[in-house]
Design an enzyme around this catalytic site. Structure first.
Site, PDB file in Angstrom:
ATOM      1  N   CYS A 284       0.861  -1.388  -0.056  1.00  0.00           N
ATOM      2  CA  CYS A 284       0.030  -0.088  -0.094  1.00  0.00           C
ATOM      3  C   CYS A 284       0.934   1.219   0.031  1.00  0.00           C
ATOM      4  CB  CYS A 284      -0.875   0.103   1.126  1.00  0.00           C
ATOM      5  SG  CYS A 284      -1.595  -1.564   1.356  1.00  0.00           S
TER       6      CYS A 284
ATOM      7  N   HIS B  12      -3.812   6.359  -0.203  1.00  0.00           N
ATOM      8  CA  HIS B  12      -4.239   4.976  -0.402  1.00  0.00           C
ATOM      9  C   HIS B  12      -5.661   4.580  -0.491  1.00  0.00           C
ATOM     10  CE1 HIS B  12      -4.266   0.678  -0.742  1.00  0.00           C
ATOM     11  NE2 HIS B  12      -4.349   0.560   0.509  1.00  0.00           N
TER      12      HIS B  12
ATOM     13  N   ASN C 150      -9.437  -2.069  -3.719  1.00  0.00           N
ATOM     14  CA  ASN C 150      -8.429  -1.724  -3.247  1.00  0.00           C
ATOM     15  C   ASN C 150      -7.291  -2.471  -4.130  1.00  0.00           C
ATOM     16  OD1 ASN C 150      -5.626  -1.795  -1.912  1.00  0.00           O
ATOM     17  ND2 ASN C 150      -6.798  -2.128   0.159  1.00  0.00           N
TER      18      ASN C 150
END
Length: 335
Positions: free
Chosen positions: A114, A262, A292
């Site tokens: 991430c 993120h 994601n």
């Protein structure tokens, strides 16, 4: 010499997993419940014969085609992935050949999730500003869905696959990337882990990651995430990181035109936005159609912000990544 982002683009695999698909498999989770918890309606899923190098190559090709970039101008390639095709060779070597980059191109992998895009930009900036090269191609590519047990709805609702490509180039004397901050807390490594498939059993680090301990039949990788731990970690490090980035950039919060964090999930992002006191119009979210995508969430969001007119030349943008590792990093870009 000073590094700047010259162009960014992305690629998504064509297969899509919708909330309707998930609700059909897990009737106890309605379409509305999944959307409310995650802010995601659909995610793109890599096919059985589609791997990180394939996505990375397609993202690079999109960047070259859509922005008129000559592959022979690339002097260094950084591929950020936690789902490489092989233990060896590196994914960057595969992508260099497939993109037709010169054999004089440096190419290396970094294995971060991430926060990986920030780390890759920091490395690209260092390569350029130390005079080693003038053009660096940064590619993020992950196929996390291949790690997920198909019966684990807690993570299937969140993660999608994708890749993004960014050209970082010499901008002359103008300072365009500032305030870089990094952070690591390896004590939290057990909070997000793929326990199978590596050389050491993951249960030694995180006993709860054993698939059978989660009432799952092992499938080969069985990604495990402790959601509350990740959430609490984020609430702790993100505000402090924002302050550090502003301080190192000699800026105030009012100087930032757009925040691109993120894209973990909508609930977490909204909680952070309110905690930081950032107006919604300055806080860009691009989750609904992507999920994601780990290291690619920030460059995908940047691309979407440009396409939607939310990001324009001259704006100051704060980028901040946080998650698996535990690892975090941020910076300010003048677009």
């Amino acid at each position: 010499m000073s590094a700047r982002i010259a162009a960014v683009d992305y690629f998504l695999p064509p297969a899509v997993l919708t909330n309707e698909d998930l609700a059909a498999q897990f009737p106890e989770w309605s379409v509305e419940k999944i959307a409310a918890k995650t802010g995601i309606d659909r995610r793109h899923i890599s096919g059985p014969d589609e791997f990180s190098s394939d996505l990375a190559t397609a993202a690079g090709e999109a960047l070259f085609a859509n922005h008129g970039i000559d592959p022979h101008s690339i002097e260094y390639l950084i591929v950020c992935t936690q789902s490489p095709d092989y233990y060896l060779p590196s994914t960057a070597c595969l992508v260099q050949e497939r993109l037709g980059l010169p054999t004089t191109t440096g190419a290396t992998d970094i294995t971060l999730g991430c926060s990986g895009y920030i780390y890759a930009l920091g490395l690209a900036k260092g390569l350029i500003e130390s005079g080693q090269v003038s053009n660096v191609l940064v590619i993020t590519a992950d196929t996390y869905t291949k790690f997920i047990n198909p019966e684990d709805k807690s993570v299937r609702t969140i993660f999608g696959d994708g890749a993004a490509a960014t050209l970082v180039t010499d901008a002359g004397e103008a300072t365009a990337i500032t305030g870089i901050t990094y952070g690591t807390n390896g004590a939290g490594a057990k909070s997000l882990i793929v326990p199978q498939g590596g050389l050491r059993p993951g249960e030694a680090l995180q006993p709860k990651s054993d698939a059978r301990a989660r009432s799952l039949e092992p499938t080969g990788y069985d990604l495990y995430m402790d959601g509350p731990d990740i959430f609490n970690f984020t609430l702790e490090v993100v505000p402090a990181s924002v302050d550090a980035i502003l301080r190192k950039s000699s800026l105030t919060a009012d100087d930032i035109d757009l925040y691109v964090f993120h894209q973990a999930n909508a609930f977490m992002l909204e909680h952070l936005r309110k905690k930081l006191g950032v107006p919604s119009e300055k806080f860009f979210v691009a989750l609904e159609g992507f999920g994601n995508t780990v290291s690619s969430t920030i460059p995908i969001a940047l691309t979407e912000a440009v396409r939607q007119g939310a990001l324009r030349d001259g704006m100051k943008v704060m980028l901040l990544g946080f998650g698996v590792g535990l690892s975090w990093g941020g910076l300010v870009v003048t677009w």
